[in-house]
Design an enzyme around this catalytic site. Structure first.
Site, PDB file in Angstrom:
ATOM      1  N   ARG A  31     -19.081  27.955  42.599  1.00  0.00           N
ATOM      2  CA  ARG A  31     -20.128  27.398  43.469  1.00  0.00           C
ATOM      3  C   ARG A  31     -21.530  27.632  42.905  1.00  0.00           C
ATOM      4  O   ARG A  31     -22.418  26.808  43.117  1.00  0.00           O
ATOM      5  CB  ARG A  31     -20.012  28.010  44.863  1.00  0.00           C
ATOM      6  CG  ARG A  31     -18.847  27.401  45.609  1.00  0.00           C
ATOM      7  CD  ARG A  31     -18.691  27.999  46.967  1.00  0.00           C
ATOM      8  NE  ARG A  31     -17.843  27.147  47.794  1.00  0.00           N
ATOM      9  CZ  ARG A  31     -17.221  27.553  48.888  1.00  0.00           C
ATOM     10  NH1 ARG A  31     -17.344  28.792  49.288  1.00  0.00           N
ATOM     11  NH2 ARG A  31     -16.494  26.722  49.583  1.00  0.00           N
ATOM     12  N   LYS A 202      -0.244  22.926  58.294  1.00  0.00           N
ATOM     13  CA  LYS A 202      -0.084  22.319  59.612  1.00  0.00           C
ATOM     14  C   LYS A 202      -0.431  20.836  59.691  1.00  0.00           C
ATOM     15  O   LYS A 202      -1.440  20.406  59.142  1.00  0.00           O
ATOM     16  CB  LYS A 202      -0.993  23.049  60.601  1.00  0.00           C
ATOM     17  CG  LYS A 202      -0.548  24.466  60.874  1.00  0.00           C
ATOM     18  CD  LYS A 202      -1.468  25.041  61.896  1.00  0.00           C
ATOM     19  CE  LYS A 202      -1.118  26.460  62.265  1.00  0.00           C
ATOM     20  NZ  LYS A 202      -2.197  27.048  63.043  1.00  0.00           N
ATOM     21  N   GLY A 359     -10.150  23.088  49.409  1.00  0.00           N
ATOM     22  CA  GLY A 359      -9.269  24.121  49.932  1.00  0.00           C
ATOM     23  C   GLY A 359      -8.242  24.627  48.941  1.00  0.00           C
ATOM     24  O   GLY A 359      -8.552  24.866  47.773  1.00  0.00           O
ATOM     25  N   GLY A 382     -13.474  22.050  53.993  1.00  0.00           N
ATOM     26  CA  GLY A 382     -13.652  21.461  55.322  1.00  0.00           C
ATOM     27  C   GLY A 382     -14.579  20.260  55.298  1.00  0.00           C
ATOM     28  O   GLY A 382     -14.322  19.245  55.963  1.00  0.00           O
TER      29      GLY A 382
HETATM   30  P1  AMP Z   1      -3.845  24.380  54.423  1.00  0.00           P
HETATM   31  O1  AMP Z   1      -4.903  25.425  54.575  1.00  0.00           O
HETATM   32  O2  AMP Z   1      -3.482  23.664  55.676  1.00  0.00           O
HETATM   33  O3  AMP Z   1      -4.093  23.446  53.240  1.00  0.00           O
HETATM   34  O4  AMP Z   1      -2.519  25.175  54.096  1.00  0.00           O
HETATM   35  C1  AMP Z   1      -2.363  25.942  52.947  1.00  0.00           C
HETATM   36  C2  AMP Z   1      -1.314  26.965  53.209  1.00  0.00           C
HETATM   37  O5  AMP Z   1      -0.085  26.332  53.540  1.00  0.00           O
HETATM   38  C3  AMP Z   1      -1.029  27.828  52.008  1.00  0.00           C
HETATM   39  O6  AMP Z   1      -1.393  29.137  52.313  1.00  0.00           O
HETATM   40  C4  AMP Z   1       0.466  27.669  51.797  1.00  0.00           C
HETATM   41  O7  AMP Z   1       1.098  28.899  51.513  1.00  0.00           O
HETATM   42  C5  AMP Z   1       0.949  27.164  53.136  1.00  0.00           C
HETATM   43  N1  AMP Z   1       2.223  26.442  53.017  1.00  0.00           N
HETATM   44  C6  AMP Z   1       2.502  25.434  52.183  1.00  0.00           C
HETATM   45  N2  AMP Z   1       3.775  25.060  52.299  1.00  0.00           N
HETATM   46  C7  AMP Z   1       4.347  25.849  53.244  1.00  0.00           C
HETATM   47  C8  AMP Z   1       5.659  25.945  53.804  1.00  0.00           C
HETATM   48  N3  AMP Z   1       6.648  25.151  53.414  1.00  0.00           N
HETATM   49  N4  AMP Z   1       5.853  26.881  54.769  1.00  0.00           N
HETATM   50  C9  AMP Z   1       4.852  27.702  55.161  1.00  0.00           C
HETATM   51  N5  AMP Z   1       3.602  27.650  54.663  1.00  0.00           N
HETATM   52  C10 AMP Z   1       3.332  26.737  53.709  1.00  0.00           C
END
Ligand code: AMP
Length: 401
Positions: A31, A202, A359, A382
């Site tokens: 950054r 999620k 991210g 974000g």
């Molecule tokens: P996000 O911040 O929504 O982009 O999510 C990223 C996070 O999702 C990372 O910390 C990953 O470890 C987690 N992640 C990815 N695939 C899976 C999975 N199959 N089960 C649980 N967590 C996951």
């Protein structure tokens, strides 16, 4: 930047929210590096540059007596890295809007750089307080916003401060300009086919993005934990995989909407499954809709990898947001790795335009040392997500009006 900056005092909001180790040394200077072109240009053009930024969440991590933990959150920690990169001395003011910074700004000469203390030491920052914004504005002539990482926040130093400047007195910096220009390559008239790769934990975090993508993508690849909500919604057994039971209906709705619009949604047909959420877990490869109870899908399987790679390598525009599995654990990082390599290959060999949209996918691409083999890596997780979702970012609106 179209500002006339010679002999002017310019307040520049940068994003110096960098990770520090236990000795308060900067461990990732991405950054800081990203902010250099704007700072250097202003100095070259004869401005006196006043930098401000936040670092961490000092208001959330107060000391036991309720005071700010200055030692932990002071921006002074980044002075050595910043002065080395700028190849010049950087002055530091031990407050943000108080008498010390006011005196330092007054004495600041063209060609000199002053860094103000952490904007979030002031309660008014996150509240978007008018008085704080006014205090920041009144001591300088011009305002430049180059903090893309916080452009989605209507904070005092990122957005509200701009209200105290005329249109000819405020501008974006090069970083924000570049982020918007690259995001627009995906949003406006992209080369086709356009493939969006969406992963991460999620569905609920990415609903708006998915809805918007269905309006303009040709392919949507869904991986990571969020894929299992879609698999379960279609009647599959996903065992103990991450599932949002309150989003099953939504998942079906999104699939139906995509079908109607002719958008191909690709879900992982197979998964690397584990008997616990651990790198030491037992591992099997299994169809994603046939995962035994007590097992969970933690990465995409080989068949899914091959399919996703094929789609990616036949794309002209690629947007990637979110890992394909729990890439932080080596046994579940392979899916994310091969997808990153496919994006790099499509970019280098086929001339595809690829945007890594913030991210964890940025962390993954950096970890794999592929950042310079894709077209653009966003510095704002974000903020980029919200921009792609079609939201007006307060930090951008404050400049453009
Ligand atoms: P996000 O911040 O929504 O982009 O999510 C990223 C996070 O999702 C990372 O910390 C990953 O470890 C987690 N992640 C990815 N695939 C899976 C999975 N199959 N089960 C649980 N967590 C996951």
């Amino acid at each position: 930047m179209k500002l006339k900056v010679k002999n002017k005092k310019v307040l520049v909001r940068v994003d110096f929210n960098v990770p520090l180790n236990s000795d308060f040394e900067v461990t990732d200077d991405t950054r800081i590096t990203a902010a250099l072109p704007t700072i250097k240009k202003l100095l070259e053009d004869g401005a006196a540059v006043v930098l401000c930024s936040h670092l961490g969440r000092p208001q959330k991590k107060l000391k036991e007596d309720g005071s700010i933990n200055v030692e932990r959150f002071t921006l002074k920690h980044i002075i050595p890295t910043l002065s080395k990169k700028l190849e010049r001395e950087v002055q530091f003011a031990e407050d943000t809007i108080g008498p010390k910074s006011t005196a330092a700004i007054k004495a600041l000469q063209p060609g000199e750089v002053l860094l103000l203390e952490n904007t979030r030491f002031e309660k008014g920052e996150s509240k978007g307080d008018d008085k704080m914004a006014h205090d920041l504005a009144q001591r300088v002539d011009l305002y430049v916003n180059d903090a893309f990482g916080t452009a989605h926040r209507a904070h005092a130093s990122t957005a509200v401060v701009a209200n105290f400047f005329l249109p000819k007195e405020k501008s974006f910096g090069f970083l924000i300009e570049k982020e918007i220009e690259n995001a627009n390559k995906v949003l406006n008239n992209p080369a086709r086919p356009l493939t969006a790769i969406v992963g991460g934990a999620k569905v609920s975090d990415k609903i708006l993005l998915l809805e918007r993508l269905i309006d303009f993508a040709n392919n949507i690849i869904i991986g990571g934990g969020m894929a299992y909500t879609f698999v379960k919604a279609q009647g599959g057994n996903v065992g103990n995989s991450l599932v949002e039971n309150d989003r099953l209906e939504l998942a079906l709705k999104l699939l139906a909407k995509a079908k109607k619009k002719g958008v191909d949604i690709h879900l992982p047909t197979d998964s690397i499954i584990a008997d616990q959420f651990s790198n030491e877990a037992k591992i099997l490869t299994m169809e994603s809709n046939n995962i035994p109870n007590d097992w969970m899908g933690l990465d995409i399987g080989p068949e899914a990898q091959a399919k996703f790679i094929d789609v990616i390598e036949n794309s002209a525009t690629i947007l990637w947001n979110g890992p394909m599995g729990v890439f932080e654990m080596s046994n579940f990082s392979n899916g994310t790795k091969v997808i990153a390599q496919a994006v790099a290959k499509a970019t280098a060999e086929n001339g595809a335009f690829s945007l890594i949209g913030g991210g964890d996918s940025v962390a993954a691409i950096n970890q794999l040392e592929l950042a310079n083999q894709v077209s653009f890596v966003s510095t704002g997780g974000g903020a980029m997500l919200e921009y792609l979702e079609g939201k007006a970012l307060p930090g951008i609106k404050a400049i453009t009006g």
